[in-house]
Design an enzyme around this catalytic site. Structure first.
Site, PDB file in Angstrom:
ATOM      1  N   ASP A 111       0.825  -1.208   0.000  1.00 41.16           N
ATOM      2  CA  ASP A 111       0.000   0.000   0.000  1.00 41.16           C
ATOM      3  C   ASP A 111       0.860   1.260   0.000  1.00 41.16           C
ATOM      4  O   ASP A 111       1.839   1.358   0.746  1.00 41.16           O
ATOM      5  CB  ASP A 111      -0.894  -0.045   1.251  1.00 41.16           C
ATOM      6  CG  ASP A 111      -1.816   1.149   1.380  1.00 41.16           C
ATOM      7  OD1 ASP A 111      -2.031   1.862   0.385  1.00 41.16           O
ATOM      8  OD2 ASP A 111      -2.332   1.363   2.499  1.00 41.16           O
ATOM      9  N   HIS A 161      -4.548   3.728   6.884  1.00 38.64           N
ATOM     10  CA  HIS A 161      -3.407   3.388   6.035  1.00 38.64           C
ATOM     11  C   HIS A 161      -2.090   3.702   6.735  1.00 38.64           C
ATOM     12  O   HIS A 161      -1.969   4.697   7.455  1.00 38.64           O
ATOM     13  CB  HIS A 161      -3.485   4.159   4.716  1.00 38.64           C
ATOM     14  CG  HIS A 161      -4.684   3.824   3.891  1.00 38.64           C
ATOM     15  ND1 HIS A 161      -4.677   2.826   2.945  1.00 38.64           N
ATOM     16  CD2 HIS A 161      -5.932   4.349   3.882  1.00 38.64           C
ATOM     17  CE1 HIS A 161      -5.873   2.752   2.383  1.00 38.64           C
ATOM     18  NE2 HIS A 161      -6.651   3.666   2.943  1.00 38.64           N
TER      19      HIS A 161
END
Length: 574
Positions: free
Chosen positions: A218, A389
């Site tokens: 990510d 995140h």
């Protein structure tokens, strides 16, 4: 049984390294999620055997007029090979939202539908998306557990628990004859998560020790230094805001953010407020998560929305959709006074417990302005949202735990991918063993190099209420929105092509007819001259006449107005 959780191939000890055999390379083909936020979908391929990780959608940008969402172009699967299964990392729309379209496009496996693997909550949310999509095939779901490898065709797959803004999020480990691939999906390292354990550090370290050929990681928060704050921080902020709110409290967040929903229910119970859930996706998520025991609703806390009118404002908390300012969402309709059950009024406190997705900032801003116009107090940003995140230090930690030979940044806009590659270099991944790819690239990983070996067609499909639409349709919508339309009604004699009466003109979104008489008359003259030129050339093909009228009007109007309306000549033959 083959394909069931826990059924690992007998020749592969769990977590043991596989020695890549001479033969096909380990390849990945991103169909979405590179150079953009959302639409995540990656094909893992060895030879002609393929496994798909995630099937997401992306929310449209403002210029995508009338578009509900954007999905990968799954026609690319025809070029990929045999699809043995789909593995879903977690239940967010940008990872499961296009699953019905993928299932529709993927050829059957062994005479049956392509199996879909994932955790129970993830599969429940994905199934809802499939069932509400017209003409979608039945979903063959296989529920899995973390740390329990299972076979998908020639691949061995293992899910590893990670923290994110939704329960049961997982990284995916794919062991193949050409080496091991790890896809982190969306993750962060939360030491004090809500309702679940922290990320499985020890298992990630074991997998790294066994050897990782390729890591897909990510990139969303790569620009942010340090660590992402814990989700538990949001609970404290919600509690403080609700405690001092004089009237109703409305909380909006992503419908699938079950951790945030749990904290809202817990806060409401502490302050003796009843909770009503508004918005179809929010209602569905609460139902699915509570049925699975992932969301624990305090007894007697939730009430139907119609029951709110019987309660004092200080005893009400409303969970609603609309954190991204979507035009048809519940909160947006409340803000403009068009919701059937809830009307915003002075004394209300609205908490936007989410940050805008890139491209949605203006819609969110408009919603906030309308809420203030109705007299509400709005709280957004800061302590009422914690990103799901990983930030820079967490990304470095993941790279250090897994120690991949090759590294491919995914899940981010182009600058995010570039910065994540640089981050990999800072922890020792050589330049030749990482790269920045684009959707459609075929990327092959060897022991000492990561290279592009080709490409497939991997565009986007724009979906509105009727299904996918072609880019030319969106182009026409943009032209109509920018310059409007001018319709020329022309009556001609069928045999001779003569005008039977003066042409008529209708303008919508181009000029105001009552104030543009001179321009309209000049346009009529252009039509008469164009029809006359066609007659002189003996052109009786009506397509040629329409083209001549369109060309003459387009050239004239651009010279006069510097605008290019859509011109529609309509010939009536008599």
């Amino acid at each position: 049984q083959p394909g069931s959780p826990g059924a690992a191939p007998a020749t592969a000890a769990r977590g043991s390294p596989r020695r890549p055999a001479a033969g096909p390379a380990l390849e990945v083909i991103p169909l979405g999620g590179l150079g953009e936020i959302g639409k995540n979908c990656t094909v893992v391929r060895v030879g002609r055997d393929c496994l798909i990780i995630d099937a997401g959608l992306m929310f449209p940008e403002e210029e995508d007029l009338g578009i509900d969402y954007v999905i990968p172009d799954y026609r690319a699967l025809e070029q990929a090979g045999t699809i043995h299964g789909v593995v879903l990392t977690h239940g967010h729309e940008d990872h499961v939202g296009s699953l019905p379209y993928l299932l529709r496009a993927a050829p059957p496996v062994g005479g049956g539908p392509v199996p879909v693997y994932g955790m129970p909550l993830t599969l429940g949310l994905a199934r809802r998306r499939v069932e509400e999509t017209a003409d979608a095939p039945a979903m063959h779901a296989v529920a899995c557990e973390t740390r329990r490898p299972f076979a998908v065709g020639p691949f061995e797959v293992e899910l590893v628990h990670v923290n994110h803004s939704i329960p049961q999020a997982c990284a995916v480990v794919v062991r193949t004859p050409a080496g091991t691939l790890v896809c982190t999906a969306d993750f962060k390292f939360d030491q004090t998560p809500i309702g679940e354990r922290p990320t499985d550090f020890s298992r990630l370290a074991e997998i790294g020790e066994a050897g990782v050929r390729l890591l897909l990681m990510d990139s969303t928060n790569v620009e942010r230094p340090g660590f992402a704050p814990s989700e538990r921080v949001v609970g404290s902020a919600l509690d403080e805001i609700v405690a001092r709110a004089p009237g109703r409290v409305l909380v909006t967040t992503f419908a699938s953010n079950v951790h945030r929903l749990q904290q809202a229910f817990d806060t409401a119970a502490r302050h003796e407020r009843k909770v009503a859930v508004v918005g179809r996706s929010m209602v569905d998520t609460v139902q699915i998560a509570s049925d699975l025991g992932v969301l624990r609703i305090p007894r007697g806390t939730m009430v139907p929305v119609d029951h709110l009118k019987t309660l004092r404002d200080a005893h009400v908390l409303i969970l609603t959709t609309g954190s991204q300012g979507e035009p048809m969402s519940a909160l947006t309709r409340m803000a403009v006074g068009q919701h059937r059950a809830v009307v915003i009024k002075a004394g209300d406190t609205v908490i936007l417990a989410a940050t805008p997705i890139p491209g949605n900032e203006s819609m969110v801003s408009r919603t906030i302005n309308e809420l203030y116009r109705q007299g509400a107090e709005v709280v957004h940003g800061g302590p009422v949202h914690a990103s799901g995140h990983a930030c820079q230090e967490e990304l470095k930690l993941m790279l250090t735990l897994l120690r991949p030979r090759c590294f491919l940044p995914v899940h981010g806009e182009y600058r995010h991918l570039v910065l994540n590659r640089r981050l990999g270099a800072s922890v020792g991944i050589p330049e030749e063993r990482s790269l920045v790819a684009e959707n459609g690239s075929i990327v092959a990983a060897s022991a000492d190099r990561l290279v592009r070996t080709g490409a497939v067609d991997a565009g986007s499909v724009l979906v509105d209420g009727l299904g996918g639409i072609a880019p030319v349709v969106l182009r026409d919508r943009r032209q109509l929105a920018k310059d409007g339309v001018l319709i020329a009604l022309v009556a001609v004699e069928r045999r001779t092509g003569e005008l039977l009466m003066p042409p008529d003109i209708v303008s919508r979104g181009f000029v105001y007819m009552r104030e543009s008489g001179e321009l309209i008359e000049a346009c009529k003259k252009q039509i008469v001259e164009a029809v006359a030129r066609c007659r002189e050339r003996g052109a009786t093909d009506w397509a040629a006449v329409r083209s001549a009228i369109r060309e003459a009007l387009g050239r004239y109007l651009f010279e006069r107005t510097r605008r290019q309306p859509m011109i529609l000549p309509m010939l009536v033959e008599v």
